[in-house]
Design a protein around this motif. Sequence first.
Motif, mmCIF file in Angstrom:
data_model
loop_
_atom_site.group_PDB
_atom_site.id
_atom_site.type_symbol
_atom_site.label_atom_id
_atom_site.label_comp_id
_atom_site.label_asym_id
_atom_site.label_seq_id
_atom_site.Cartn_x
_atom_site.Cartn_y
_atom_site.Cartn_z
ATOM 1 N N THR B 100 0.842 -1.228 0.000
ATOM 2 C CA THR B 100 -0.359 0.035 0.194
ATOM 3 C C THR B 100 1.392 0.898 0.167
ATOM 4 N N LEU B 101 2.100 1.334 0.785
ATOM 5 C CA LEU B 101 2.939 2.359 0.924
ATOM 6 C C LEU B 101 3.513 2.644 -0.427
ATOM 7 N N ALA B 102 3.684 1.408 -1.173
ATOM 8 C CA ALA B 102 4.512 1.527 -2.516
ATOM 9 C C ALA B 102 3.649 1.948 -3.326
ATOM 10 N N TYR B 103 2.743 1.455 -3.406
ATOM 11 C CA TYR B 103 1.587 1.600 -3.937
ATOM 12 C C TYR B 103 1.431 3.328 -4.534
ATOM 13 N N ALA B 104 1.279 3.983 -3.028
ATOM 14 C CA ALA B 104 1.065 5.520 -2.697
ATOM 15 C C ALA B 104 2.240 5.930 -3.398
ATOM 16 N N GLY B 105 3.122 5.907 -2.801
ATOM 17 C CA GLY B 105 4.264 6.433 -3.682
ATOM 18 C C GLY B 105 5.034 5.990 -5.301
#
Lengths: 82, 594
Positions: B100-105
């Motif tokens: 999820t964090l990589a996706y938002a990044g």
Amino acid sequence: MTERRSTPPGTKNGRRTALRVAVGICAASLLLGFFTHGQARFGFDGLFGFHALVGFGAGAALVLVAGLAGVFLKRDDDHYDR
Amino acid sequence: MTASLHPCLPLLAGAALSPLFGKRLGGAVSVLAALGGLWAVAGLPSGEFTAWRLDAAGVSLTLLRVDRLAVLFAWIFTLAASAACLFSFGRQSATERAATLAYAGAALGAVFAGDLVTLYVFWELMALTAMFVILAGNTPKSRGAAFRYALVHLFGGVCLIAGLALVAAKTGSTAFDAAALAQAGPGALLILAGFLINASAFPFSAWLADSYPESSSTGGVFLSAFTTKTAVYVLIRGFPGVEALIYAGCLMILYGLIYALRENDLRRILSYSITNQVGFMLVGVGLGTPAALNGAAALAFCHILYKSLLFMGAGAVIEATGRRRLTELGGLFSAMPLTFVLTAVGAMSLSALPGTCGFVSKPMVLSAAADADMALTWLFLEAASAGTVLYAGLAVPYFVFFGPRRAASKKDPPVREAPPAALLGMGILALSCLLLGMYPAPLLALLPYPAPALAPFSLARIAATFELLAFAGLFFAVYAPVLRRQPGITLDTDWFYRAGGPVLYRFADTAGRGLGAFFSDLIARTATALDRFTRHGPSRLASLVVGLFSPLLGKDAERLRQEAARAAATWTIPSGVTLAAALAGLCLILALVV
């Protein structure tokens, strides 16, 4: 909007109350529209009750189209699992 | 300007670090990473500039292009990521936290990409990480959905890179702006197709409702925010004023309305609602005036707020009950009053009720359509706004929180209110919806293009919206029994690859097996024929040759023919004949050479 009453709207009494409140809100909105003379950008949209007609009519049209779509496209929940 | 921290970096760093910790500590790292992204956006110098330039393999890459449009989307992306991390605190697996964090990044990377190559890299990273978010649902259905998501987005990515290659070949530039793409010919059309697939434009729309609801209750919140809105962002930047987008948007609005109205799965309703609302944004992009583009951007901003909130409410309900269909839900108000209130704020914002952020943003698109004298389009958008009340505005709060809970059994655990962190995440978004609805100045100040500001709170506009929504609400109150959802699904365009795929496989299998059998038979027959020829051919040939000379051989002809046939069959040809044949062969070669 009209459903949050102290009587739970899911019950029969609640439903009756919700209907009364909805009718009351609609009457109030028409009254407000009458005094503000609507919001005319094209002429026809300034007519009394125009937005009421669109609001109710859109609901009816959508339910009809969605029902018609269901005749052709409705399948069981496990359609892709079989 | 290289001193500017790229806002995607804290999120990507968080993606690398958070899986190393447990659920709570990892959750805290996720929240800090998202807040770090928010801080980085806040710390960007004002004005337009580019930074983080790289020259790699003869291509100049710009990783950070800052302007008002990018900053607006960066604000809402980091805000949504922070609220989503807070909502998910302590309930995400390590894989999901990282994904999820990589996706938002990656979404932030795409927003700040200053050229098409950088955009493509982050675009694909976004698709890859979103696939892992869906996979983190950890069910057989989520694995299937992730596979289909990957296939559709690979196709979109192929369109994008093919378009990029054509544009670069034609113009010699990989610049990502509307002026460059307008001169780029067919390559630009392929890029537009790639963008539209991510925007869930009909008929490439079913991937959204197919995949998002199969993610975990927390993963869906992230998914609802980034992919389609990044597509809206790139369309605003790359294709403003392309008239076809108006029609594509209208089609999406109608498609989303019909399917959301028919759908029984809570998060599938919200997924169709995304397509419906993105349709409004596409109409704004297609109109292309500064006011319309501002409207599309503002609607994207507000839509992320209230749709994330609704996905959070749905996630909280699904976590609490273990059920996801409206026919299995209901009567949760007494057990989850706070979740109800917060979800209702999201639903009212989606319906653009005065006092919510939807009322500030959606009319900007309608007003732009009116300014362009597009009466029919305006009327369609107005009617569609009323439809929103029916499929979600009233339907979701009513069917989930009131009425009997149909499928509840005594074995079901008691339903509890969402955890405090989840309520806090929802509360922040609900408060943002209401604050921007009553005091929109911060949002209006972020709008990217210079255009006369729409006066959101004129009495006539409030009265018109009030009337429209009140009568849509009356329709709902009168026909609630008709609008109650039924079990079952409605076939969507994913049918073509979900049902068509196996049919194609069976066809290929049958055709392959048929062809295999045909060639196997052909080879067997050929081998038999060759065998027959090698066994009987020489004797027949010898018999034929001797037979030609039978008038000369007289009464010995038959005996000699049989001897010759026997000699050829057993390869015991008399040496004289062999010598004569060799000489004849040599003469033939000499004749050919000379």
